[in-house]
Scaffold this active site. Sequence first.
Site, mmCIF file in Angstrom:
data_model
loop_
_atom_site.group_PDB
_atom_site.id
_atom_site.type_symbol
_atom_site.label_atom_id
_atom_site.label_comp_id
_atom_site.label_asym_id
_atom_site.label_seq_id
_atom_site.Cartn_x
_atom_site.Cartn_y
_atom_site.Cartn_z
ATOM 1 N N GLY A 66 -30.305 -30.749 71.881
ATOM 2 C CA GLY A 66 -29.473 -31.686 71.132
ATOM 3 C C GLY A 66 -29.138 -32.900 71.954
ATOM 4 O O GLY A 66 -29.741 -33.139 72.997
ATOM 5 N N ASN A 67 -28.187 -33.689 71.472
ATOM 6 C CA ASN A 67 -27.724 -34.840 72.253
ATOM 7 C C ASN A 67 -26.223 -35.010 72.043
ATOM 8 O O ASN A 67 -25.620 -34.278 71.267
ATOM 9 C CB ASN A 67 -28.509 -36.098 71.878
ATOM 10 C CG ASN A 67 -28.335 -36.465 70.419
ATOM 11 O OD1 ASN A 67 -27.247 -36.819 69.993
ATOM 12 N ND2 ASN A 67 -29.413 -36.341 69.649
ATOM 13 N N ARG A 68 -25.629 -35.961 72.734
ATOM 14 C CA ARG A 68 -24.169 -36.037 72.784
ATOM 15 C C ARG A 68 -23.566 -36.913 71.690
ATOM 16 O O ARG A 68 -22.389 -37.230 71.740
ATOM 17 C CB ARG A 68 -23.746 -36.539 74.161
ATOM 18 C CG ARG A 68 -24.141 -35.563 75.273
ATOM 19 C CD ARG A 68 -23.767 -36.119 76.633
ATOM 20 N NE ARG A 68 -22.359 -36.462 76.706
ATOM 21 C CZ ARG A 68 -21.869 -37.487 77.402
ATOM 22 N NH1 ARG A 68 -22.670 -38.255 78.076
ATOM 23 N NH2 ARG A 68 -20.582 -37.718 77.417
ATOM 24 N N SER A 69 -24.337 -37.310 70.699
ATOM 25 C CA SER A 69 -23.773 -38.177 69.658
ATOM 26 C C SER A 69 -22.759 -37.414 68.812
ATOM 27 O O SER A 69 -23.024 -36.314 68.333
ATOM 28 C CB SER A 69 -24.896 -38.699 68.756
ATOM 29 O OG SER A 69 -24.337 -39.476 67.734
ATOM 30 N N ALA B 85 -28.370 -40.420 66.417
ATOM 31 C CA ALA B 85 -29.233 -40.240 67.583
ATOM 32 C C ALA B 85 -30.270 -39.186 67.203
ATOM 33 O O ALA B 85 -29.944 -37.997 67.066
ATOM 34 C CB ALA B 85 -28.412 -39.781 68.776
#
Length: 400
Positions: free
Chosen positions: A208-211, A275
Site C-alpha cells: 500500500g501507500n501512505r495516502s 495515490a
Amino acid sequence: MDKPKVVLGVSGGIAAYKACELLRRLTESGHDVRVVPTESALHFVGAATWSALSGHPVSTEVWSDVHEVPHVRIGQGADLVVVAPATADMLAKAAHGLADDLLTNTLLTARCPVVFAPAMHTEMWEHPATQENVATLRRRGAVVIEPAVGRLTGVDTGKGRLPDPTEIFEVCRRVLARGAAEPDLAGRHVLVSAGGTREPLDPVRFLGNRSSGKQGYALARTAAARGARVTLIAANTGMPDPAGVDVIQVGTAVQLREAVLKAAPDADAVVMAAAVADFRPAAYASGKIKKKDGQEPEPIVLVRNPDILAEISAERARPGQVVVGFAAETDDVLANGRSKLQRKGCDLLVVNEVGERKTFGSEENEAVVLGADGSETPVPYGPKEALAETVWDLVARRLG
Ligand SMILES: Cc1cc2nc3c(=O)[nH]c(=O)nc-3n(C[C@H](O)[C@H](O)[C@H](O)COP(=O)(O)O)c2cc1C
C-alpha cells in the site's frame, strides 16, 4: 466582529430532528442562527427546541412581531440560508416563488447564498416535478445537496436520506467562506479519486501507500459547495461520505481504473488525487503465506499496474474534459513534475513535495500547480481545502 448570520429553515420531513445537530454545530462554531421552521416541521420537532437551541424566538408565519417586518428582515439580514431538511413541497414552493409562510418569504428576500438539503422518499425525489424544481433552483445559483442513499422512513431504503448533519455543516461552512462568489461549478459533473490503492499479496497482506485521502475529500467537498455534482472514487480512506457526493469504494488500482473509466464519460473534469500503486504483486496467494523453518522468504515479483492518468488524458471521454493529476515527489520536485505532466498529457498537474506535516496524512499541503500551457500556480502552505479551491479555480477557468 459580528457573528455570521445563518437562517436555518426546517421543513416537515422526518429528518427534521437531524437539523438540531446541524443547529448545534452552527452555533458552537460562532454563527448566529435563526431557525425558521414550517408549520409541518413543528409536528416533528417543537418550537421550544428550536428556540432554546438557537436563543431566538421561533415563528412559522408572517403575523408575529409584525412591527419588525420579519417576513422581509430575516432574509435581508442573512449571510446564509440553509434549508435542512428540504421537503419536496418546499423545493416546489421555492422553485415557483410561493410565499405563504415565514420560510418561503425569507427565501424570496434573501440575497445571500442558499443551500437546500433535500430529504424524502426515493419516488418523491425521482419524480420529474421534483427534479425540475431542483434544476430550477440550481440554475438560479442555489446549492442543492444530493440526498444520500440509505434507510428512509419506515422499512424503505434508497436515495433520499438527509446527509449526515456534520457533512451538511461542512457544505455551509464552505459556502459561507465563498461569500457572494457564484457556485461556478453548478451544472458540472466532476470526478475525483482519493486515497491509496492496496495491492493484495495474500488474504491478510497488501502493498500500500501512505495516502489518507484527505486531499481528495477536500476536493470533493469544495466542488460540491461550488455547485458541482461530484462522484468520488475512494480507495481505502475510511472517512465519512461528504454530503451530496456519490461515493464509490474501491480497493486496488485495477478496480480504481474500472470505476474511473465507467464514470469519466459523463464528467466535465477528472481530478486524480488518489495515490495509485505503480506495481502489484504478480501472484496472489489464496492462503496466508507462511514462514518456513530454515528457509528465506520467496522474493515478491511485481508487475506494472495500468497508468490511469495517462490513459484518460490520451483518450478524453468527452471533448473539453479537463484532466488533473497529482504528483508527490521527493527530489527535483518541479523538474520531475514538468516531465510527468508531459508524459501523462493531462491539463494540470499538482506537484507536492513529500515531507513532514504536509502531503500524506496531514491536514495541510503546499504545492505548485503546473499547467500544460506552461503556467505555474504556487499554493502556499495551508489547509488542503485551500489547495482544492485553487485547483477548482483553474479547472473552472478551463471549462469556461
Ligand atoms: C411521518 C411523515 C414523514 C414525512 N416525511 C417527509 C420527508 O421526509 N420528505 C418530504 O418531502 N415530505 C415528507 N412528508 C410530507 C410533508 O410533511 C408534507 O408534504 C408537508 O406538506 C410538507 O410541508 P412543508 O414543506 O411546509 O414543511 C412526511 C409526512 C409525514 C406525515
